[in-house]
Enzyme design. Structure first.
Site, PDB file in Angstrom:
ATOM      1  N   ASN A 118      10.782  -5.191   7.949  1.00  0.00           N
ATOM      2  CA  ASN A 118      11.275  -5.601   6.644  1.00  0.00           C
ATOM      3  C   ASN A 118      12.808  -5.642   6.642  1.00  0.00           C
ATOM      4  OD1 ASN A 118      11.392  -6.071   3.905  1.00  0.00           O
ATOM      5  ND2 ASN A 118      11.023  -3.944   3.315  1.00  0.00           N
ATOM      6  N   SER A 143       2.085  -0.447   9.691  1.00  0.00           N
ATOM      7  CA  SER A 143       3.175   0.182  10.445  1.00  0.00           C
ATOM      8  C   SER A 143       2.790   1.557  10.959  1.00  0.00           C
ATOM      9  CB  SER A 143       4.461   0.264   9.636  1.00  0.00           C
ATOM     10  OG  SER A 143       4.234   0.251   8.276  1.00  0.00           O
ATOM     11  N   LYS A 203      -7.889  -1.266   4.269  1.00  0.00           N
ATOM     12  CA  LYS A 203      -7.705  -2.232   5.359  1.00  0.00           C
ATOM     13  C   LYS A 203      -9.042  -2.514   6.038  1.00  0.00           C
ATOM     14  CE  LYS A 203      -2.782  -1.467   6.352  1.00  0.00           C
ATOM     15  NZ  LYS A 203      -2.154  -2.726   5.974  1.00  0.00           N
ATOM     16  N   MET A 215       5.678  -7.736   2.279  1.00  0.00           N
ATOM     17  CA  MET A 215       5.543  -8.245   3.645  1.00  0.00           C
ATOM     18  C   MET A 215       4.776  -9.561   3.684  1.00  0.00           C
ATOM     19  SD  MET A 215       7.330  -6.149   5.284  1.00  0.00           S
ATOM     20  CE  MET A 215       7.042  -6.512   7.010  1.00  0.00           C
ATOM     21  N   HIS A 259       3.041  -6.561  13.997  1.00  0.00           N
ATOM     22  CA  HIS A 259       3.879  -5.710  13.150  1.00  0.00           C
ATOM     23  C   HIS A 259       5.269  -6.313  12.952  1.00  0.00           C
ATOM     24  CE1 HIS A 259       6.041  -1.618  12.470  1.00  0.00           C
ATOM     25  NE2 HIS A 259       5.741  -2.207  11.342  1.00  0.00           N
ATOM     26  N   ASP A 270      -4.648 -12.644  -2.288  1.00  0.00           N
ATOM     27  CA  ASP A 270      -4.426 -11.314  -2.852  1.00  0.00           C
ATOM     28  C   ASP A 270      -5.585 -11.022  -3.807  1.00  0.00           C
ATOM     29  OD1 ASP A 270      -1.464  -9.617  -2.905  1.00  0.00           O
ATOM     30  OD2 ASP A 270      -3.028  -8.986  -4.294  1.00  0.00           O
ATOM     31  N   ASN A 302       8.967   2.646  15.156  1.00  0.00           N
ATOM     32  CA  ASN A 302       8.896   3.682  14.119  1.00  0.00           C
ATOM     33  C   ASN A 302       8.674   5.058  14.733  1.00  0.00           C
ATOM     34  OD1 ASN A 302       9.401   1.904  12.103  1.00  0.00           O
ATOM     35  ND2 ASN A 302       7.267   1.598  11.536  1.00  0.00           N
ATOM     36  N   VAL A 340      -2.055  -5.874   3.423  1.00  0.00           N
ATOM     37  CA  VAL A 340      -2.400  -5.205   2.157  1.00  0.00           C
ATOM     38  C   VAL A 340      -1.893  -3.766   2.216  1.00  0.00           C
ATOM     39  CG1 VAL A 340      -4.433  -6.699   1.914  1.00  0.00           C
ATOM     40  CG2 VAL A 340      -4.721  -4.386   2.805  1.00  0.00           C
ATOM     41  N   VAL A 341      -2.175  -3.009   1.181  1.00  0.00           N
ATOM     42  CA  VAL A 341      -1.632  -1.647   1.086  1.00  0.00           C
ATOM     43  C   VAL A 341      -1.979  -0.803   2.327  1.00  0.00           C
ATOM     44  CG1 VAL A 341      -1.439  -1.425  -1.403  1.00  0.00           C
ATOM     45  CG2 VAL A 341      -3.656  -1.086  -0.299  1.00  0.00           C
ATOM     46  N   GLU A 342      -1.106   0.154   2.611  1.00  0.00           N
ATOM     47  CA  GLU A 342      -1.227   0.938   3.842  1.00  0.00           C
ATOM     48  C   GLU A 342      -2.278   2.046   3.682  1.00  0.00           C
ATOM     49  OE1 GLU A 342      -0.156   0.146   6.639  1.00  0.00           O
ATOM     50  OE2 GLU A 342       0.784   1.757   7.784  1.00  0.00           O
ATOM     51  N   GLU A 379       6.221  -6.354  16.833  1.00  0.00           N
ATOM     52  CA  GLU A 379       5.433  -5.588  17.802  1.00  0.00           C
ATOM     53  C   GLU A 379       4.018  -6.180  17.806  1.00  0.00           C
ATOM     54  OE1 GLU A 379       7.434  -1.121  17.787  1.00  0.00           O
ATOM     55  OE2 GLU A 379       5.952  -1.566  16.249  1.00  0.00           O
TER      56      GLU A 379
HETATM   57  N1  LIG Z   1       7.422  -2.672   3.294  1.00  0.00           N
HETATM   58  C1  LIG Z   1       7.781  -2.418   4.535  1.00  0.00           C
HETATM   59  O1  LIG Z   1       8.906  -2.022   4.803  1.00  0.00           O
HETATM   60  C2  LIG Z   1       6.809  -2.659   5.652  1.00  0.00           C
HETATM   61  C3  LIG Z   1       7.291  -2.909   6.945  1.00  0.00           C
HETATM   62  C4  LIG Z   1       6.384  -3.163   7.964  1.00  0.00           C
HETATM   63  C5  LIG Z   1       5.025  -3.138   7.700  1.00  0.00           C
HETATM   64  N2  LIG Z   1       4.587  -2.869   6.445  1.00  0.00           N
HETATM   65  C6  LIG Z   1       3.137  -2.851   6.213  1.00  0.00           C
HETATM   66  O2  LIG Z   1       2.747  -4.062   5.582  1.00  0.00           O
HETATM   67  C7  LIG Z   1       1.646  -3.824   4.734  1.00  0.00           C
HETATM   68  C8  LIG Z   1       1.971  -4.309   3.334  1.00  0.00           C
HETATM   69  O3  LIG Z   1       3.101  -3.637   2.861  1.00  0.00           O
HETATM   70  P1  LIG Z   1       3.954  -4.159   1.627  1.00  0.00           P
HETATM   71  O4  LIG Z   1       5.184  -3.367   1.613  1.00  0.00           O
HETATM   72  O5  LIG Z   1       4.024  -5.623   1.675  1.00  0.00           O
HETATM   73  O6  LIG Z   1       3.014  -3.707   0.406  1.00  0.00           O
HETATM   74  P2  LIG Z   1       2.973  -4.271  -1.075  1.00  0.00           P
HETATM   75  O7  LIG Z   1       2.446  -3.186  -1.897  1.00  0.00           O
HETATM   76  O8  LIG Z   1       4.245  -4.923  -1.442  1.00  0.00           O
HETATM   77  O9  LIG Z   1       1.884  -5.444  -0.998  1.00  0.00           O
HETATM   78  C9  LIG Z   1       0.528  -5.208  -0.785  1.00  0.00           C
HETATM   79  C10 LIG Z   1      -0.237  -6.346  -1.433  1.00  0.00           C
HETATM   80  O10 LIG Z   1      -1.595  -6.266  -1.040  1.00  0.00           O
HETATM   81  C11 LIG Z   1      -2.391  -6.616  -2.144  1.00  0.00           C
HETATM   82  N3  LIG Z   1      -3.739  -6.141  -1.927  1.00  0.00           N
HETATM   83  C12 LIG Z   1      -4.250  -4.902  -2.111  1.00  0.00           C
HETATM   84  N4  LIG Z   1      -5.563  -4.886  -1.801  1.00  0.00           N
HETATM   85  C13 LIG Z   1      -5.890  -6.152  -1.409  1.00  0.00           C
HETATM   86  C14 LIG Z   1      -7.086  -6.772  -0.988  1.00  0.00           C
HETATM   87  N5  LIG Z   1      -8.219  -6.107  -0.921  1.00  0.00           N
HETATM   88  N6  LIG Z   1      -7.034  -8.076  -0.644  1.00  0.00           N
HETATM   89  C15 LIG Z   1      -5.901  -8.782  -0.732  1.00  0.00           C
HETATM   90  N7  LIG Z   1      -4.738  -8.235  -1.158  1.00  0.00           N
HETATM   91  C16 LIG Z   1      -4.738  -6.934  -1.482  1.00  0.00           C
HETATM   92  C17 LIG Z   1      -1.671  -6.002  -3.313  1.00  0.00           C
HETATM   93  O11 LIG Z   1      -2.099  -6.605  -4.525  1.00  0.00           O
HETATM   94  C18 LIG Z   1      -0.224  -6.273  -2.967  1.00  0.00           C
HETATM   95  O12 LIG Z   1       0.177  -7.511  -3.484  1.00  0.00           O
HETATM   96  C19 LIG Z   1       1.350  -2.342   4.833  1.00  0.00           C
HETATM   97  O13 LIG Z   1       0.364  -2.160   5.809  1.00  0.00           O
HETATM   98  C20 LIG Z   1       2.660  -1.760   5.294  1.00  0.00           C
HETATM   99  O14 LIG Z   1       2.522  -0.555   5.996  1.00  0.00           O
HETATM  100  C21 LIG Z   1       5.442  -2.652   5.409  1.00  0.00           C
END
Ligand SMILES: NC(=O)c1ccc[n+]([C@@H]2O[C@H](COP(=O)([O-])OP(=O)(O)OC[C@H]3O[C@@H](n4cnc5c(N)ncnc54)[C@H](O)[C@@H]3O)[C@@H](O)[C@H]2O)c1
Length: 719
Positions: free
Chosen positions: A460, A436, A414, A331, A457, A350, A507, A407-409, A469
């Protein structure tokens, strides 16, 4: 004071006649009935002047800085209820353009900026078209997107000018064409640089008036002449186009099929017969429910586009010149590319070098694709790529105006990332989370300035999904909402403001829908039956295919978050639970309910049934109607709860979010608009039946019971 007339006709000392459109009441020129009548009188004057040799050429131009004519008046289209009335009005418009086409002196449409619908039909009725090479110039027939067809001669004149194949693309898809393409297609006779446009228009008019201009070369390719030059070739072209239309619309949209009918019967015969057919067909379409629904969706989009996301008109969004993105994953990388593509400087932070490199590579590959598709020049792509940088420290985002966290969910991660970020940025900086499924308010608890925080929000893939959103938390300020809303618009997205609640809007409503697809498999329906029924209803893909697309891991995670937050009603169906325990990941892993090769869907994977084991019984026939009832009523019931809880402001906002976020079929006008056609009473009866048959997850929402008792519609109760 009298308002200046629009358009005006004047003659200059070089004997050129000028008709200038410049609506004093609007920023764009719109062809209302009054404007068309006035245009008719200008043409009468021009015709007389031509007869008396006071003019040698007539130019039609716009007085607006960056637009030609934006088309017919959509409010008037929306108001028409009766086909007879529609046909009369269309014929009046056609008559004006027929007058234009029959003027004896050369007529030149001077097109700079948007030239849409009726504006393009006007240009086609001229003998010559010259176009400025400005990026703002775009020629388009958006009528099909509103469920109608170009009926002021567009469907008739376009194929006669550029041939069948070239016109089909524009007529059937509503695709916008820029100046170079317009020249290649043969719509434009000449393209001039923006800076010289006015002078060149005059030169051309003078030359045409003297009879000294070279006749425009309107040579079509040999292939097109061979193919379209005979009835069999034309039939073949139309048959291919019809197949494509049926494939992409599932037959739910009558307008493109009508266009094909008209071209089939009239593309080469009498212009008058073709015009009559256009008018008849458009009159029938304009009063149809599909047209009314598509116009409704157009209004929803326009309201979002013109809105600010907040009630208070005094609130100003903070301009976002530099954007920070936390997390350079799927994202974060997508958001960074989107921002740079729209001219916003962006820094990705990152904790891993490889992630930053991956994010940059993602952006580079998107820009390379854009160059390949000729959407961008190499130079433009390089300039945009230069707007993106990234790294592991906070220095790059210290001066950011807005920071989006992706970052990770995980709530703990967060919270700590956001709190740390807040300490490293200016007090005015707005923070947003792309979560999300986690609560925005729960994240805000750790912040010193929760009023500067909200959700942003994205869906993807970020560059393709139009919805954002904008999640307003309990403490979020108007400025934060307006800033995120305005940036989303600037990135070409459709923002919808929502409240903080599990899964927000899209969602959350998808939750029970996807889950019900699992229950259907558990009742013996086949994968094919479930997905085919949803597509027949108009969804862009079936729910099981959608689970594959989202990712089985991601959708499992989202499903359990909803279950935890909303209770037993959202307990995952046994099939989806069992699926989550397999190694399948969906499309990204090559296998889910379907098999994929290099990301492309191949076919349903029959082995998934065995792998799911005893939760899937022997298959049995479940009717399409039962499948659609269970899937769609699950969504309507949840949508009613979302409204009831005040998560969205109106039925229209919810409908817009579902259309833009899930591809809910626009021809149905939206989920709740569709529900309103069923009526709350019928919905309640059906939900009661489903509850008896399948259990408490179908227990009707309070709001549905209230609406049924009061005989009211969703759109009345939540306008
Ligand atoms: N993938 C989807 O379909 C989707 C859709 C909408 C929203 N989201 C939301 O977007 C967010 C990211 O999802 P994603 O799919 O891109 O995840 P991802 O795992 O692809 O990427 C997460 C990134 O965050 C980095 N990270 C982790 N801890 C960190 C920190 N402390 N500081 C900086 N970077 C850090 C990781 O190294 C990684 O590169 C989540 O909250 C997810 O719920 C995802």
């Amino acid at each position: 004071m009298d308002r200046p007339p629009n358009p005006t006709f004047e003659v200059d000392s070089d004997k050129i006649g000028w008709i200038t459109f410049d609506d004093p009441d609007r920023s764009l020129n719109v062809l209302t009935e009054a404007v068309m009548r006035r245009f008719g009188s200008c043409l009468d004057e021009a015709r007389a002047a031509g007869r008396e040799r006071r003019i040698t050429a007539l130019v039609i131009r716009s007085g607006k800085p960056d637009s030609f004519i934006a088309g017919a008046d959509i409010d008037a289209i929306a108001a028409i209820e009766e086909p007879g009335e529609a046909e009369t009005k269309i014929r009046m418009g056609q008559a004006v353009f027929t007058d234009l086409a029959s003027i004896a002196v050369p007529t030149v449409a001077a097109i700079h900026g948007v030239c849409v619908g009726g504006g393009l039909e006007l240009a086609l009725a001229c003998s010559h078209r010259v176009v400025s090479d400005s990026k703002k110039t775009g020629l388009q027939f958006p009528e099909v997107m509103l469920g109608i067809l170009p009926a002021w001669g567009g469907t008739t004149r376009m194929p006669r000018l550029v041939g069948l194949q070239a016109s089909l693309d524009m007529l059937l898809t509503g695709r916008r064409v820029d100046a170079p393409k317009a020249k290649r297609m043969g719509i434009a006779d000449e393209v001039f640089p923006d800076a010289l446009f006015r002078a060149k228009v005059r030169d051309i008019a003078l030359a045409l008036g003297r009879g000294a201009a070279a006749e425009p070369r309107r040579r079509r390719s040999l292939a097109s002449r061979l193919l379209e030059g005979n009835p069999l070739g034309r039939k073949a072209v139309l048959a291919v186009a019809r197949r494509k239309v049926l494939q992409s619309t599932g037959g739910h949209y009558p307008a493109p099929l009508k266009i094909l009918d008209i071209l089939d019967a009239h593309a080469t015969g009498s212009v008058e017969a073709s015009l009559a057919a256009e008018a008849r067909a458009a009159a029938a379409l304009v009063v149809s429910p599909v047209c009314k629904n598509l116009v409704h969706v157009y209004y929803l989009r326009e309201a979002a586009r013109k809105g600010a996301g907040v009630e208070d008109a005094a609130v100003r969004p903070r301009p976002v010149k530099t954007l920070g993105v936390l997390g350079a994953g799927v994202m974060g990388g997508g958001i960074a590319h989107l921002a740079a593509d729209n001219g916003v400087r962006v820094y990705m932070k990152d904790i891993r070098h490889e992630a930053v490199t991956g994010g940059l590579q993602h952006a580079r590959s998107r820009f390379d694709k854009a160059v390949e598709r000729r959407r961008l020049s190499r130079r433009e792509a390089a300039q945009r790529m230069e707007l993106i940088s990234g790294g592991l420290d906070f220095r790059g985002i210290a001066g950011a105006d807005l920071i989006v966290e992706a970052v990770v969910e995980r709530m703990d991660v967060k919270r700590s990332v956001l709190a740390e970020t807040e300490r490293n940025v200016g007090a005015e900086c707005v923070l947003a989370t792309n979560t999300s499924s986690l609560s925005v308010d729960a994240m805000a608890e750790v912040l010193a300035r929760p009023e500067r925080f909200c959700g942003m929000h994205f869906f993807n893939p970020v560059d393709r999904m139009p919805l954002v959103e904008v999640v307003r938390g309990a403490k979020t300020s108007d400025t934060a909402v307006a800033t995120v809303y305005s940036l989303a618009l600037g990135l070409g997205k459709v923002p919808v403001v929502v409240g903080d609640g599990p899964g927000f809007v899209v969602n959350r409503i998808l939750g029970p829908y996807l889950n019900e697809a699992g229950y259907l498999l558990g009742d013996g329906a086949t994968i094919e039956a479930v997905d085919t029924a949803a597509k027949a209803f108009g969804m862009p893909m079936g729910p099981l295919r959608l689970i594959d697309e989202v990712g089985i891991d991601v959708s499992r995670h989202a499903g359990s978050a909803l279950h935890e937050a909303l209770g037993e009603r959202l307990a995952p169906s046994p099939v989806l639970l069992a699926l989550g325990n397999t190694k399948r990941l969906g499309r990204k892993g090559g296998a889910g309910f379907y098999l994929y090769e290099k990301g492309e869907e191949k076919r349903i994977d029959p082995t998934v049934y065995q792998e799911l084991g005893s939760v899937v019984p022997a298959s049995r026939v479940v009717s399409e109607k039962d499948i659609v009832d269970r899937l769609v009523l699950s969504m309507i019931n949840e949508a009613a709860r979302v409204l009831e809880e005040g998560i969205v402001r109106s039925a229209g906002s919810l409908d817009l979010a579902m259309i833009m976020g899930t591809g809910f079929p626009p021809f149905r006008g939206g989920l709740l608009r569709y529900a309103d056609t069923l009526g709350a009473e019928a919905i309640l009866l059906k939900l009661n039946d489903l509850q008896r048959a399948y259990g408490a997850r179908f227990a009707p929402a309070e709001l549905i019971m209230e609406l049924s008792a009061a005989g009211r519609r969703f759109y009345q109760a939540h306008p």
